[in-house]
Motif scaffolding. Structure first.
Motif, short mmCIF file in Angstrom:
data_model
loop_
_atom_site.label_atom_id
_atom_site.label_comp_id
_atom_site.label_asym_id
_atom_site.label_seq_id
_atom_site.Cartn_x
_atom_site.Cartn_y
_atom_site.Cartn_z
N PHE A 1 67.78 4.06 35.28
CA PHE A 1 66.92 5.24 35.33
C PHE A 1 65.48 4.85 35.63
O PHE A 1 65.04 3.72 35.35
CB PHE A 1 67.00 6.03 34.01
CG PHE A 1 66.28 5.41 32.85
CD1 PHE A 1 64.96 5.77 32.54
CD2 PHE A 1 66.91 4.47 32.05
CE1 PHE A 1 64.31 5.21 31.46
CE2 PHE A 1 66.26 3.90 30.97
CZ PHE A 1 64.95 4.27 30.67
N GLY A 2 64.78 5.80 36.20
CA GLY A 2 63.36 5.62 36.48
C GLY A 2 62.56 6.68 35.75
O GLY A 2 63.05 7.77 35.48
N ALA A 3 61.32 6.34 35.43
CA ALA A 3 60.40 7.28 34.78
C ALA A 3 59.06 7.20 35.50
O ALA A 3 58.55 6.11 35.75
CB ALA A 3 60.25 6.95 33.30
N VAL A 4 58.51 8.36 35.82
CA VAL A 4 57.27 8.43 36.60
C VAL A 4 56.31 9.40 35.92
O VAL A 4 56.74 10.40 35.34
CB VAL A 4 57.57 8.91 38.05
CG1 VAL A 4 56.30 9.29 38.78
CG2 VAL A 4 58.32 7.83 38.81
N GLY A 5 55.03 9.07 35.98
CA GLY A 5 54.03 9.98 35.43
C GLY A 5 52.86 9.30 34.76
O GLY A 5 51.86 9.94 34.44
#
Length: 703
Positions: free
Chosen positions: A565-569
């Protein structure tokens, strides 16, 4: 520099009751495994002594059939979710007075043990908990905790009759006989001594005389500071005071600063009178004042004087033996204790005892366990003090958070969830991307492998959303600084991380990783660890993973599904303007970084490259108006049936590279798609919620 955010500590270095015969001729205590709880027992009680019965006719003994299999019981406890007491079922201060009145009505005889009816059914392997009361001696000080505590402990409470004049050393011998008897019966199981005030001194004395027995002490506002107490000057004054004047004695009316209602509760519970000169009195206070007669019965002048003298001797006795206490100890200290300087004393004991932690409750009074906002089970879980064997096992001894515990944790972290308004995307089996977590397998073992945002800011919304939407608890593999300190220093107190432990975080180790997967958990793993969460300028969304695989073979061993999974922000929250490299050029900050890193266990000392640099520091960050967090969970990668194949080093490395590549693709997808999100900006989201209602889901980009 002295503060490290709690969310940046996740890492991934994977290298390395029963019925008793009232007495026997020698005072030995015997158990019948058919019955669940103790009625009223003592080493000194005669054989014809009866079972204690309340005014409603309820016996303190409740029979329960033996479980069909201890193995089944053990398994059920491993998965138990100890429910929080409902408002209707949890007992109150009024119940304390009512039941105390029943107990002392026909009181007599020597001190004895009892186990309350409301202590729920527990597993056969539950540890024994002995409650040692404060100055009142009734033994009902845990009445508001009984239901929950009784689900994970075998609870016995010590009752000291009002007219009993057993000395402090006599009480020590009584408790010591019980401890030795139970330790002989179950030598591999710990015995918990929970004492408040006088009971805490009693627990310390027993522990000092039995250093070879596995004891766990939980001490609430210990009376070891009696020499500094407001009660000490009462002894000579009480000796001169007529009985009929006692309840109006001016010295006893005096209160220190604090919550008036809470102070009144403290006064009532321990027999001190209300301050009649008080102005406005709440309705609850009026109700409690009606129990003055019960208080007078619990603590008549002769008994109060005896107990104060006992406190004096108990404090001296315990303090003289602190050096001999080897037991694991938890001190619970109140900030508004009107009787003792408890927080100051807690710090003294923390340094005097070899294995001691402290938890402070700044807004609570002396009688912690009789206050509505105190939950002893939650405290024990948050400190990782619950164990059934010689050592705490972060997997088998873990008790999942109750709905009430999660609600409180979520409310305390609601700000970041609202500010970042997370968008969760998952992938179904057919490869379709959907909003929400429908693509996440319900059954484990499942291993989530992803990118660690700056300071680990993605953790709170991630864990909360999984609980809210799917009722799935993510068990995070975390940095040791959450669990242990090599020495005191600049790092945040261990209490900072109690919430993480309640939510199932475990210290990074191959053993814990193995146990989590074998228990079919949903495991959260960040191969980049602290180095990724404390990245340098220009390293946003760069995977800083080890060169070799650390998790593939273990996942294959249990057939776990791997979900990249990826997380952006993070770049919409703040920008790193002063990083590790900058800090190390300044002698002051360099010295602080070295001091911080030296306070806890250092990971990956044998690794190569940049991943080896695990120094603890806090980069300088320029905050921004909060943007939005985006999470994308890729299609699960199956390892079931590939155990033999993945023993091959090259095959294992290929899968490792595949997982890493999928994480990078997830990040790239989110970075591209968020550009089309009309609600990426905080103001746009607030406007939408103002017009559509705060509970409505804020839209996002087209999938």
């Amino acid at each position: 520099m002295a503060t490290i955010p709690a969310s940046c500590i996740f890492s991934a270095d994977l290298s390395g009751i029963y019925r008793r015969d009232k007495t026997s001729s020698f005072g030995e205590q015997k158990r019948n495994p058919v019955l669940k709880r103790v009625a009223v027992t003592t080493e000194q009680t005669s054989s014809n002594s009866g079972t204690a019965v309340t005014s409603s006719g309820r016996s303190f003994v409740q029979e329960k059939a033996q479980r069909s299999s201890e193995a089944e019981a053990e398994t059920s406890l491993r998965m138990v979710n100890v429910e929080g007491d409902s408002e209707e079922s949890r007992k109150s201060l009024k119940d304390y007075f009512d039941e105390a009145k029943d107990m002392i009505r026909s009181d007599g005889g020597p001190p004895r043990w009892f186990s309350p009816l409301e202590c729920g059914a527990h597993s056969p392997d539950s540890p024994l908990l002995l409650y040692l009361p404060g100055i009142d001696g009734v033994g009902l000080g845990l009445i508001m905790q009984h239901q929950r505590v009784g689900q994970i402990f075998d609870v016995w409470c010590l009752h000291i009759p009002v007219k009993d004049r057993t000395s402090f050393t006599g009480l020590v011998k009584l408790v010591e006989r019980t401890v030795r008897s139970e330790n002989y019966r179950l030598p591999n199981r710990p015995i918990y001594l929970v004492g408040e005030s006088l009971g805490a001194c009693l627990a310390l004395a027993v522990a000092a005389q039995n250093p070879d027995i596995d004891l766990v002490l939980i001490l609430a506002n210990p009376a070891t500071s009696f020499s500094k107490s407001q009660l000490q000057p009462l002894i000579p004054l009480l000796q001169l005071t007529p009985d009929q004047v006692l309840l109006a004695f001016p010295y006893m009316l005096r209160l220190m600063q604090g919550d008036p209602l809470r102070m009144a509760v403290d006064i009532l519970v321990k027999g001190l009178p209300l301050q009649h000169e008080a102005g406005e009195v709440s309705e609850d206070l009026v109700v409690m004042s009606s129990y003055h007669s019960v208080v007078a019965d619990i603590m008549p002048k002769e008994t109060l004087l005896w107990k104060l003298e006992m406190l004096k001797s108990a404090s001296a006795y315990a303090n003289s033996r602190l050096h001999a206490v080897k037991a694991q100890t938890l001190i619970i200290s109140s900030g508004k204790d009107q009787l003792f300087p408890s927080q100051e004393e807690g710090e003294r004991l923390r340094h005097a005892l070899s294995k001691c932690q402290i938890r402070k409750f700044n807004d609570n009074g002396h009688f912690l366990f009789l206050e509505d906002d105190i939950d002893l089970v939650t405290i024990i879980k948050g400190t990782s003090f619950y164990r059934r064997g010689k050592n705490h096992d972060y997997v088998s001894d873990f008790i999942p958070p109750t709905p009430d515990e999660f609600r409180k944790i979520y409310e305390s972290n609601r700000g970041i969830c609202v500010a970042t308004c997370p968008v969760m995307l998952s992938t179904l089996e057919d490869g379709k991307i959907v909003r929400g977590l429908a693509g996440i397998p319900s059954e484990g073992p499942v291993l989530f492998v992803g990118y660690h945002m700056l300071l680990g800011l993605e953790l709170t919304p991630l864990v909360c959303q999984f609980m809210i939407e799917r009722n799935i608890l993510l068990r995070g593999i975390a940095h040791p600084l959450m669990f242990v300190r090599l020495r005191d220093g600049l790092l945040p107190d261990l209490a900072t991380f109690d919430t993480h432990r309640i939510m199932g975080a475990v210290p990074v180790s191959g053993t814990n990783f193995y146990k989590l997967l074998s228990s079919k958990s949903h495991v959260l793993l960040y191969p980049g660890g602290m180095r990724e969460a404390l990245h340098r300028k220009g390293e946003e969304y760069k995977l800083l993973w080890p060169d070799h695989s650390e998790f593939v073979r273990m996942a294959a061993r249990f057939g776990a599904k791997i979900i990249p999974f990826g997380a952006v922000g993070e770049d919409d929250i703040g920008q790193v303007v002063f990083d590790y490299d900058d800090l190390m050029k300044i002698p002051y900050f360099k010295a602080q970084i070295e001091a911080l890193t030296g306070e806890t266990i250092k990971l990956r000392t044998d690794a190569n490259g940049e991943i080896q640099n695990q120094d603890i520091h806090l980069p300088g960050i320029l905050p921004k108006l909060p943007g939005r967090f985006y999470y994308y969970f890729g299609k699960p990668i199956e390892t079931e049936g590939r155990k033999q194949e993945l023993r091959d080093r090259e095959k294992c490395h290929e899968l490792y590279i595949e997982v890493k590549s999928e994480v990078e693709k997830c990040i790239a997808y989110l970075k591209e798609k968020r550009e089309t999100d009309p609600y990426r900006n905080l103001l746009a989201r607030l406007t939408y919620q103002a017009t559509h209602g705060p509970t409505n889901e804020v839209p996002t980009f087209q999938i």
